[in-house]
Design a protein around this motif. Structure first.
Motif, short mmCIF file in Angstrom:
data_model
loop_
_atom_site.label_atom_id
_atom_site.label_comp_id
_atom_site.label_asym_id
_atom_site.label_seq_id
_atom_site.Cartn_x
_atom_site.Cartn_y
_atom_site.Cartn_z
N GLU A 40 -14.11 -21.75 -44.51
CA GLU A 40 -13.29 -22.84 -45.04
C GLU A 40 -12.99 -22.64 -46.52
O GLU A 40 -12.01 -23.18 -47.05
CB GLU A 40 -14.00 -24.18 -44.83
N GLU A 133 -17.76 -27.88 -29.33
CA GLU A 133 -19.10 -28.25 -29.79
C GLU A 133 -19.99 -27.03 -29.96
O GLU A 133 -20.85 -26.98 -30.84
CB GLU A 133 -19.74 -29.24 -28.80
N GLU A 135 -19.02 -24.18 -30.97
CA GLU A 135 -18.41 -23.34 -32.00
C GLU A 135 -18.01 -21.99 -31.44
O GLU A 135 -18.18 -20.93 -32.06
CB GLU A 135 -19.35 -23.16 -33.20
N GLN A 165 -9.37 -33.19 -34.09
CA GLN A 165 -10.69 -33.67 -33.72
C GLN A 165 -11.31 -34.48 -34.87
O GLN A 165 -10.77 -34.55 -35.98
CB GLN A 165 -11.60 -32.49 -33.36
N ASP A 166 -12.45 -35.09 -34.60
CA ASP A 166 -13.11 -35.92 -35.61
C ASP A 166 -13.49 -35.12 -36.85
O ASP A 166 -13.63 -35.69 -37.94
CB ASP A 166 -14.37 -36.57 -35.01
N ASP A 167 -13.65 -33.79 -36.70
CA ASP A 167 -13.99 -32.97 -37.86
C ASP A 167 -12.75 -32.57 -38.67
O ASP A 167 -12.85 -31.83 -39.65
CB ASP A 167 -14.78 -31.72 -37.43
N HIS A 169 -10.17 -30.81 -37.55
CA HIS A 169 -9.58 -29.55 -37.13
C HIS A 169 -8.84 -29.66 -35.80
O HIS A 169 -9.12 -30.54 -34.97
CB HIS A 169 -10.66 -28.46 -37.01
#
Length: 554
Positions: A40, A133, A135, A165-167, A169
């Protein structure tokens, strides 16, 4: 599949290779963490966001692409379209298709953590969340930021927002996807794959009966079996359905429920369509059909290849089936005798005989295509995905190469007459020779592709036209079912697996009271499993979707 809707890379040098093999197979791409995820904090791409990244490198590379549908049979490089795309981009594809049970194959790969470069999977499949989930797949937005910002020029922002998504991404890009804006723009042309089909010659021979009521439905099946006990020496199959799987049969699930126009919500809460009186009454109708000898044992064991063979033989009288999944076989029947084809008619209906509400293209799409963290070349993979999503890629996949499979005719780019002729005559042969239209549907934007689609021809035109005006958007209910290893996901999976065992038992029940007992036991099992937590999750997701939709429509 016609109209079935709208659906990211300059490179950094490889700083470190762990083995010579890894260097040679990875083409020197890095900017990743040791677990394979994209870093990131990596420097943003210096590529021109207005230029397609794939053009920067077109040397040969082959990606492994897993298609989670056992019936998929296309071979990249066999047809002219895939040959052209490879010549243009340098990318070849090795398709990997499960030989049998898709979930068993995919779960084995997930458990090993070893996934192919690309994965295409039904958007509602529980494995999507497992891969995220675990990864095991990479965020497309991070790949785009680092390798191909051009992705943001060609990707639909509404789809990216919906799939975030909640993250924060986005892990996959959809095919056959349509936003509410798309429905406003193209809605009058939208069609559904969901149909009730009958064999035209048989149906007309028994008087073209009304099959919307249980009585009329059963009488028609009986009449067809009596008048046509055999088809070319083989027993008639009065009713065809989709495959029975470990979680039921979609023809007797959402497909039937949509024919009955059952609502998805009541009083602002998710509606339990499984317990709807009209739905239960129709399940009992199928039980009675079995009691009367009108349900062949074949329908409980056949998979799609066997069903396609029997469709081509014209052995089914009626079918609750997806028109797009039998179009090639129907075209073959049409060439033999135009009256021997399958046509769409009004089928099972609710007590009020309301028009069906057939499933149209939702914003979440039909499938998601994801990039594995084990991908051999992140840059080239992201660039290729961007290319396939772009208008250029969509056109190439639809029309192939100019002068070979298409030309500008009357001022419009369109498939050559001989290509269209073979498509209409023999879909399978056309796929192997030309590969145009929807041969490569994994990232198809069906709205964009409308401009290149040839005019619908019989026998497909009748079944397609029948769905117009009956097709609705269920986008609000995309992704509301819990998946993965959450408590709700485990409960939902347990309940779904139980339904897969219960549904055939309901069909084989000797009497209605035996049916009632089996069904009541299932509802009790569902309750004991904690199904109210699944419903609470669904209601919460619907509210989230409503807020998302409001934001997208502002």
């Amino acid at each position: 599949m016609r109209r079935a809707r709208k659906y990211l890379m300059a490179a950094f040098s490889l700083l470190l290779c762990f083995t010579i093999v890894a260097c040679s197979s990875n083409n020197g791409k890095s900017n990743s963490n040791s677990n394979g995820s994209v870093n990131e904090n990596a420097e943003a791409s210096t590529a021109d966001p207005n230029e397609p990244g794939w053009r920067s490198k077109t040397d040969p590379i082959t990606f492994d692409w897993y298609i989670n549908f056992s019936w998929f049979g296309a071979k990249w490089g066999e047809d002219l379209t895939s040959q052209y795309i490879t010549k243009k981009t340098g990318v070849s594809v090795n398709f990997i298709v499960p030989p049998g049970n898709e979930n068993e194959k995919l779960n084995t790969m997930i458990a090993s953590g070893d996934l192919p470069d690309f994965i295409t999977i039904d958007v509602s499949n529980d494995a999507v969340k497992k891969m995220i989930e675990g990864e095991l797949v990479l965020p497309l937005n991070q790949l785009a930021d680092q390798y191909d910002p051009y992705f943001y020029k060609v990707a639909d922002p509404a789809k990216l927002a919906w799939l975030k998504q909640d993250d924060g991404h986005v892990y996959g890009y959809p095919n056959a996807s349509s936003s509410s804006e798309d429905f406003k723009k193209y809605g009058q042309n939208f069609t559904s794959a969901q149909t009730f089909l009958v064999k035209k010659d048989m149906y007309e021979a028994i008087g073209s009966p009304d099959m919307r009521t249980p009585e009329g439905f059963l009488n028609a099946l009986k009449a067809a079996k009596e008048k046509f006990p055999e088809v070319n020496g083989q027993p008639l199959i009065p009713l065809g359905l989709q495959e029975f799987t470990d979680v039921g049969n979609n023809a007797l699930g959402d497909h039937l429920m949509n024919f009955l126009a059952l609502p998805r919500e009541k009083d602002g809460k998710v509606y339990d369509r499984t317990t709807d009186p009209d739905y239960v009454a129709w399940l009992k109708t199928f039980r009675e059909a079995n009691e009367l000898g009108l349900l062949s044992k074949d329908i409980f064991i056949d998979k799609r290849p066997q069903m396609e063979e029997k469709i081509a033989q014209g052995r089914y009288f009626a079918m609750i089936y997806q028109r797009t999944d039998m179009s090639a076989q129907n075209a073959t029947l049409y060439q033999q005798d135009p009256n021997s084809v399958y046509i769409a008619v009004d089928g099972p209906a609710n007590t009020n005989l309301d028009q069906p509400t057939l499933s149209g293209p939702g914003i979440g799409g039909w499938t998601l295509t994801m990039i594995s963290k084990k991908v051999k070349d992140k840059e080239r993979a992201m660039q290729f995905l961007s290319y396939m999503v772009s208008e250029e890629g969509q056109k190439d996949a639809s029309l192939g190469e100019k002068g070979v499979t298409y030309d500008s005719i009357d001022g419009k780019d369109q498939l050559k007459p001989e290509v269209v002729e073979l498509m209409n005559k023999d879909g399978a042969a056309s796929g192997k020779k030309y590969g145009v239209s929807y041969q490569y549907w994994m990232l198809m934007d069906t709205n964009m592709r409308m401009q290149w689609d040839p005019p619908a021809a019989e026998p497909g035109k009748q079944v397609e036209d029948w769905t117009k005006g009956k097709t609705v958007s269920f986008s609000l209910y995309d992704g509301i079912n819990p998946t993965g290893t959450s408590e709700e996901g485990i409960i939902a999976n347990k309940v779904n697996q139980q339904w897969g065992k219960v549904l055939p038992k309901l069909m084989f029940a000797k009497l209605d009271n035996e049916f009632d007992k089996i069904f009541a036991d299932y509802l009790e099992f569902r309750k004991d499993a904690g199904y109210e937590k699944v419903e609470a999750y669904q209601n919460a997701q619907i509210e989230k979707n409503k807020k998302k939709m409001e934001e997208l429509n502002q």
